[in-house]
Design a protein around this motif. Structure first.
Motif, PDB file in Angstrom:
ATOM      1  N   LYS A   2      40.213 129.966  10.238  1.00 21.91           N
ATOM      2  CA  LYS A   2      41.629 129.554  10.507  1.00 21.91           C
ATOM      3  C   LYS A   2      42.308 130.938  10.275  1.00 21.91           C
ATOM      4  CE  LYS A   2      42.358 124.906   9.379  1.00 21.91           C
ATOM      5  NZ  LYS A   2      43.016 123.993   8.492  1.00 21.91           N
ATOM      6  N   GLU A   3      42.051 131.740   9.393  1.00 24.50           N
ATOM      7  CA  GLU A   3      42.685 133.264   8.943  1.00 24.50           C
ATOM      8  C   GLU A   3      42.487 134.074  10.009  1.00 24.50           C
ATOM      9  OE1 GLU A   3      41.175 134.393   5.202  1.00 24.50           O
ATOM     10  OE2 GLU A   3      41.874 132.573   4.304  1.00 24.50           O
ATOM     11  N   LEU A   4      41.232 133.771  10.524  1.00 20.57           N
ATOM     12  CA  LEU A   4      40.971 135.148  11.828  1.00 20.57           C
ATOM     13  C   LEU A   4      41.811 134.457  12.826  1.00 20.57           C
ATOM     14  CD1 LEU A   4      38.888 137.186  12.868  1.00 20.57           C
ATOM     15  CD2 LEU A   4      37.400 135.574  13.252  1.00 20.57           C
ATOM     16  N   ILE A   5      41.805 133.312  13.288  1.00 18.90           N
ATOM     17  CA  ILE A   5      42.646 133.132  14.469  1.00 18.90           C
ATOM     18  C   ILE A   5      44.094 133.409  14.147  1.00 18.90           C
ATOM     19  CG2 ILE A   5      43.608 130.963  15.483  1.00 18.90           C
ATOM     20  CD1 ILE A   5      40.877 129.682  15.274  1.00 18.90           C
ATOM     21  N   ALA A  49      33.181 138.965  11.147  1.00 15.50           N
ATOM     22  CA  ALA A  49      34.548 138.975  11.150  1.00 15.50           C
ATOM     23  C   ALA A  49      34.882 140.493  11.171  1.00 15.50           C
ATOM     24  CB  ALA A  49      35.199 138.313  10.121  1.00 15.50           C
ATOM     25  N   LYS A  50      34.486 141.151  10.204  1.00 18.63           N
ATOM     26  CA  LYS A  50      34.826 142.514  10.155  1.00 18.63           C
ATOM     27  C   LYS A  50      34.779 143.430  11.335  1.00 18.63           C
ATOM     28  CE  LYS A  50      33.749 143.202   5.095  1.00 18.63           C
ATOM     29  NZ  LYS A  50      32.909 143.720   4.052  1.00 18.63           N
ATOM     30  N   ALA A  51      33.376 143.016  11.971  1.00 19.62           N
ATOM     31  CA  ALA A  51      33.196 143.710  13.328  1.00 19.62           C
ATOM     32  C   ALA A  51      34.291 143.522  14.260  1.00 19.62           C
ATOM     33  CB  ALA A  51      31.703 143.418  13.857  1.00 19.62           C
ATOM     34  N   HIS A 108      33.479 126.920  13.334  1.00 21.64           N
ATOM     35  CA  HIS A 108      33.154 126.456  12.178  1.00 21.64           C
ATOM     36  C   HIS A 108      34.099 126.775  11.279  1.00 21.64           C
ATOM     37  CE1 HIS A 108      29.143 126.278  13.729  1.00 21.64           C
ATOM     38  NE2 HIS A 108      29.334 127.482  14.058  1.00 21.64           N
ATOM     39  N   LYS A 109      34.218 126.146   9.823  1.00 21.31           N
ATOM     40  CA  LYS A 109      35.152 126.319   9.024  1.00 21.31           C
ATOM     41  C   LYS A 109      35.138 127.787   8.593  1.00 21.31           C
ATOM     42  CE  LYS A 109      35.944 121.697   6.899  1.00 21.31           C
ATOM     43  NZ  LYS A 109      36.137 121.300   5.826  1.00 21.31           N
ATOM     44  N   HIS A 139      32.336 127.558  20.913  1.00 17.92           N
ATOM     45  CA  HIS A 139      33.441 128.590  20.420  1.00 17.92           C
ATOM     46  C   HIS A 139      34.813 128.268  21.292  1.00 17.92           C
ATOM     47  CE1 HIS A 139      29.385 130.458  20.301  1.00 17.92           C
ATOM     48  NE2 HIS A 139      30.142 131.325  19.365  1.00 17.92           N
ATOM     49  N   ASP A 140      36.013 128.691  20.690  1.00 13.54           N
ATOM     50  CA  ASP A 140      37.178 128.932  21.343  1.00 13.54           C
ATOM     51  C   ASP A 140      37.409 130.229  21.993  1.00 13.54           C
ATOM     52  OD1 ASP A 140      37.789 126.241  20.529  1.00 13.54           O
ATOM     53  OD2 ASP A 140      38.720 126.734  18.684  1.00 13.54           O
TER      54      ASP A 140
END
Length: 57
Positions: A4-7, A47-49, A39-40, A24-25
């Motif tokens: 959720k934070e990444l989105i 994420a860093k990449a 996924h949660k 995937h979205d």
């Protein structure tokens, strides 16, 4: 990192939800696309990449 934070980070940087994939979205910005796992949690290294590759702030 929570997905959720990444989105939220993607959306703040102009990325829009395009469609659902199998697992995937898909988010798009212009002609660029990015697949985010549904996924949660998203793997920290992944994420860093993604943040580095897309220059997210």
């Amino acid at each position: 990192m929570k997905t959720k934070e990444l989105i939220k980070l993607l959306k703040r940087n102009g990325w829009k939800f395009k469609r659902h994939g199998a697992n995937h979205d898909i988010y798009a910005k212009g002609n660029e696309f990015e697949a985010i796992v549904r996924h949660k949690e998203t793997d920290e290294e992944l994420a860093k990449a993604l943040i580095k590759r897309r220059g997210l702030k």
